[in-house]
Design an enzyme around this catalytic site. Sequence first.
Site, PDB file in Angstrom:
ATOM      1  N   SER A  64     -19.470 -30.243 -34.821  1.00  0.00           N
ATOM      2  CA  SER A  64     -20.680 -30.976 -35.102  1.00  0.00           C
ATOM      3  C   SER A  64     -20.452 -31.813 -36.310  1.00  0.00           C
ATOM      4  O   SER A  64     -19.220 -31.739 -36.975  1.00  0.00           O
ATOM      5  CB  SER A  64     -21.811 -29.962 -35.777  1.00  0.00           C
ATOM      6  OG  SER A  64     -22.363 -29.025 -34.825  1.00  0.00           O
TER       7      SER A  64
HETATM    8  N1  SAH Z   1     -20.666 -24.825 -34.696  1.00  0.00           N
HETATM    9  C1  SAH Z   1     -19.429 -25.061 -34.266  1.00  0.00           C
HETATM   10  C2  SAH Z   1     -19.679 -25.448 -32.418  1.00  0.00           C
HETATM   11  C3  SAH Z   1     -20.926 -26.315 -32.281  1.00  0.00           C
HETATM   12  S1  SAH Z   1     -20.852 -26.407 -30.459  1.00  0.00           S
HETATM   13  C4  SAH Z   1     -18.653 -26.148 -34.801  1.00  0.00           C
HETATM   14  O1  SAH Z   1     -19.279 -27.085 -35.451  1.00  0.00           O
HETATM   15  O2  SAH Z   1     -17.459 -26.218 -34.611  1.00  0.00           O
HETATM   16  C5  SAH Z   1     -21.772 -25.275 -29.934  1.00  0.00           C
HETATM   17  C6  SAH Z   1     -21.037 -23.977 -29.616  1.00  0.00           C
HETATM   18  O3  SAH Z   1     -21.774 -23.059 -28.971  1.00  0.00           O
HETATM   19  C7  SAH Z   1     -19.922 -24.316 -28.337  1.00  0.00           C
HETATM   20  O4  SAH Z   1     -18.538 -24.036 -28.845  1.00  0.00           O
HETATM   21  C8  SAH Z   1     -20.241 -23.276 -27.247  1.00  0.00           C
HETATM   22  O5  SAH Z   1     -19.205 -22.876 -26.527  1.00  0.00           O
HETATM   23  C9  SAH Z   1     -21.015 -22.369 -28.072  1.00  0.00           C
HETATM   24  N2  SAH Z   1     -21.990 -21.584 -27.050  1.00  0.00           N
HETATM   25  C10 SAH Z   1     -22.844 -21.883 -26.245  1.00  0.00           C
HETATM   26  N3  SAH Z   1     -23.809 -21.167 -25.717  1.00  0.00           N
HETATM   27  C11 SAH Z   1     -23.111 -19.804 -26.269  1.00  0.00           C
HETATM   28  C12 SAH Z   1     -23.628 -18.486 -26.145  1.00  0.00           C
HETATM   29  N4  SAH Z   1     -24.540 -17.950 -25.351  1.00  0.00           N
HETATM   30  N5  SAH Z   1     -22.765 -17.478 -26.897  1.00  0.00           N
HETATM   31  C13 SAH Z   1     -21.842 -17.964 -27.590  1.00  0.00           C
HETATM   32  N6  SAH Z   1     -21.585 -19.090 -27.909  1.00  0.00           N
HETATM   33  C14 SAH Z   1     -22.181 -20.253 -27.340  1.00  0.00           C
END
Ligand code: SAH
Length: 238
Positions: A64
């Site tokens: 993000s």
């Molecule tokens: N907050 C993190 C990533 C944000 S992107 C950062 O800033 O680095 C959102 C993340 O949610 C992605 O890595 C995606 O793979 C994960 N995601 C989506 N659905 C999910 C689920 N059901 N369980 C766990 N992670 C999930």
Amino acid sequence: MAWRCHGVDNADLVRQLERHGILKSARVANAMRACDRGNYAPTSSRDEAYEDHPLPIGYRATISAPHAHAACLELFERAGVVARGKKVLDVGSGTGYLSACFAELVGCEEGAGKVVGIEHIDALTESSVENVKRDGKGGLLDAVDAFRLVTGDGRDGYEKMAPYDAIHVGASAEEIPEALLNQLAVGGRMVIPVGGSNGQALTVIDRLRDGSLRKRDEMGVMYVPLTSRDEQLSPTRF
Ligand code: SAH
């Protein structure tokens, strides 16, 4: 808000976020200073790590934007739910950046608070562990009772260490998963983007002393969806 807080390095990025009034708390600023975004951005885009926008990390996920991380951390800090000793669940932990910031705030390395980051793409969990090491926080990974980056479906939360004072959801949901609400402690706060693929409301949910929930929308946001692993990796999706 946003897209204006570019920095030349991590300290400068944090300074810009403070200058623009996005970062208000000294504790949050210190936590972001202690976690160098350059160590969490993918190698191919490391030169953009201190710019205020999201970066792709593969698997249709992003790290993000710094202002989004700052805004979420501030929302938790204001409620007192990431004070030293508190317990945090970071759903969709991706690069591990925010989990590391939470660890600074609650004092994982000193054995005070606890943080669990849960991510459903195993390769991202693995690289998040490498990112945390690169950021000089290998000690965190030895403290498995205090800091964990695990692979799993974050919609189910992480029952083993529940309840949580703070639950951050880094991906958007059309409906708030019941399991996450159930794992929110009395006096706790959840921040979750709620809505569809056209945009969401960053929603703040507090569990009050009498156990009831209070909900409000903070601002409009655009996050990747909280979904199943298969859906996220499916070539026909999005
Ligand atoms: N907050 C993190 C990533 C944000 S992107 C950062 O800033 O680095 C959102 C993340 O949610 C992605 O890595 C995606 O793979 C994960 N995601 C989506 N659905 C999910 C689920 N059901 N369980 C766990 N992670 C999930």
